[in-house]
Design a protein around this motif. Sequence first.
Motif, mmCIF file in Angstrom:
data_model
loop_
_atom_site.group_PDB
_atom_site.id
_atom_site.type_symbol
_atom_site.label_atom_id
_atom_site.label_comp_id
_atom_site.label_asym_id
_atom_site.label_seq_id
_atom_site.Cartn_x
_atom_site.Cartn_y
_atom_site.Cartn_z
ATOM 1 N N THR A 18 0.417 -1.159 0.247
ATOM 2 C CA THR A 18 -0.180 -0.250 0.417
ATOM 3 C C THR A 18 0.727 0.724 -0.135
ATOM 4 O OG1 THR A 18 -1.930 -1.645 0.926
ATOM 5 C CG2 THR A 18 -1.749 1.379 1.372
ATOM 6 N N ARG A 21 2.230 1.977 -3.791
ATOM 7 C CA ARG A 21 1.523 2.066 -4.704
ATOM 8 C C ARG A 21 0.997 3.667 -3.967
ATOM 9 N NH1 ARG A 21 -2.667 -1.208 -3.233
ATOM 10 N NH2 ARG A 21 -2.449 -2.255 -4.277
ATOM 11 N N ASP A 22 1.011 4.001 -2.671
ATOM 12 C CA ASP A 22 0.386 5.703 -2.497
ATOM 13 C C ASP A 22 2.017 6.261 -3.088
ATOM 14 O OD1 ASP A 22 -1.995 5.413 -1.654
ATOM 15 O OD2 ASP A 22 -1.544 4.729 0.089
ATOM 16 N N LEU A 25 2.161 6.944 -6.729
ATOM 17 C CA LEU A 25 0.055 7.993 -6.953
ATOM 18 C C LEU A 25 1.076 9.134 -6.904
ATOM 19 C CD1 LEU A 25 -2.512 5.876 -6.364
ATOM 20 C CD2 LEU A 25 -1.616 6.032 -8.402
ATOM 21 N N LEU A 60 -8.885 -3.728 -9.573
ATOM 22 C CA LEU A 60 -8.950 -2.944 -8.155
ATOM 23 C C LEU A 60 -7.964 -2.139 -7.981
ATOM 24 C CD1 LEU A 60 -12.232 -4.729 -6.865
ATOM 25 C CD2 LEU A 60 -12.460 -2.855 -7.889
ATOM 26 N N ARG A 61 -6.447 -3.323 -8.348
ATOM 27 C CA ARG A 61 -5.532 -2.538 -6.698
ATOM 28 C C ARG A 61 -4.934 -1.673 -7.935
ATOM 29 N NH1 ARG A 61 -2.555 -8.418 -6.405
ATOM 30 N NH2 ARG A 61 -3.951 -9.061 -4.606
ATOM 31 N N GLN A 62 -5.041 -0.699 -9.051
ATOM 32 C CA GLN A 62 -5.231 0.325 -9.525
ATOM 33 C C GLN A 62 -5.030 1.629 -8.578
ATOM 34 O OE1 GLN A 62 -2.434 -0.794 -11.555
ATOM 35 N NE2 GLN A 62 -2.996 -2.397 -11.662
ATOM 36 N N SER A 63 -5.649 1.534 -7.311
ATOM 37 C CA SER A 63 -6.060 2.792 -7.215
ATOM 38 C C SER A 63 -6.747 3.745 -8.065
ATOM 39 C CB SER A 63 -5.615 3.352 -5.941
ATOM 40 O OG SER A 63 -5.128 2.794 -5.180
ATOM 41 N N TRP A 64 -7.693 3.551 -8.890
ATOM 42 C CA TRP A 64 -7.490 4.596 -9.869
ATOM 43 C C TRP A 64 -8.609 6.026 -8.988
ATOM 44 C CZ3 TRP A 64 -9.619 0.781 -14.044
ATOM 45 C CH2 TRP A 64 -8.201 0.548 -14.651
ATOM 46 N N GLY A 65 -9.864 5.851 -8.415
ATOM 47 C CA GLY A 65 -10.257 6.815 -7.576
ATOM 48 C C GLY A 65 -8.951 6.998 -6.709
ATOM 49 N N ARG A 66 -8.062 6.683 -5.836
ATOM 50 C CA ARG A 66 -7.411 7.093 -5.435
ATOM 51 C C ARG A 66 -6.598 8.314 -6.392
ATOM 52 N NH1 ARG A 66 -3.857 4.450 -0.419
ATOM 53 N NH2 ARG A 66 -6.139 3.753 0.202
ATOM 54 N N PHE A 67 -6.010 7.624 -7.284
ATOM 55 C CA PHE A 67 -5.028 8.336 -8.013
ATOM 56 C C PHE A 67 -5.727 9.775 -8.547
ATOM 57 C CE2 PHE A 67 -4.315 9.457 -13.102
ATOM 58 C CZ PHE A 67 -3.176 9.782 -12.730
#
Length: 81
Positions: A18, A21-22, A25, A60-67
């Motif tokens: 996590t 990934r953060d 991003l 779902l693991r790509q975190s498009w919403g967070r991006f």
Amino acid sequence: RNWQKANVAKNRYMSRITNQRDDYLHKVTNQLVREYDVIVIEDLKIKNMTKSHHLARSILRQSWGRFRAMLEYKCKKYGKI
């Protein structure tokens, strides 16, 4: 006891992923905001894309919403559109 140790190890591993990934991003959104004055994002129907069970987990693991959220607040911070 072994189950608890395995659970702690799994949680450490997942938090590391996590954090990676953060970090990625943040780096990508900073680069985009610094280089471009206007950024356009396509609205994707993620719910429809995850109907395919072969790709659902990786999508779902790509975190498009967070991006998108990071990009929006950084654009607002730097006065970009």
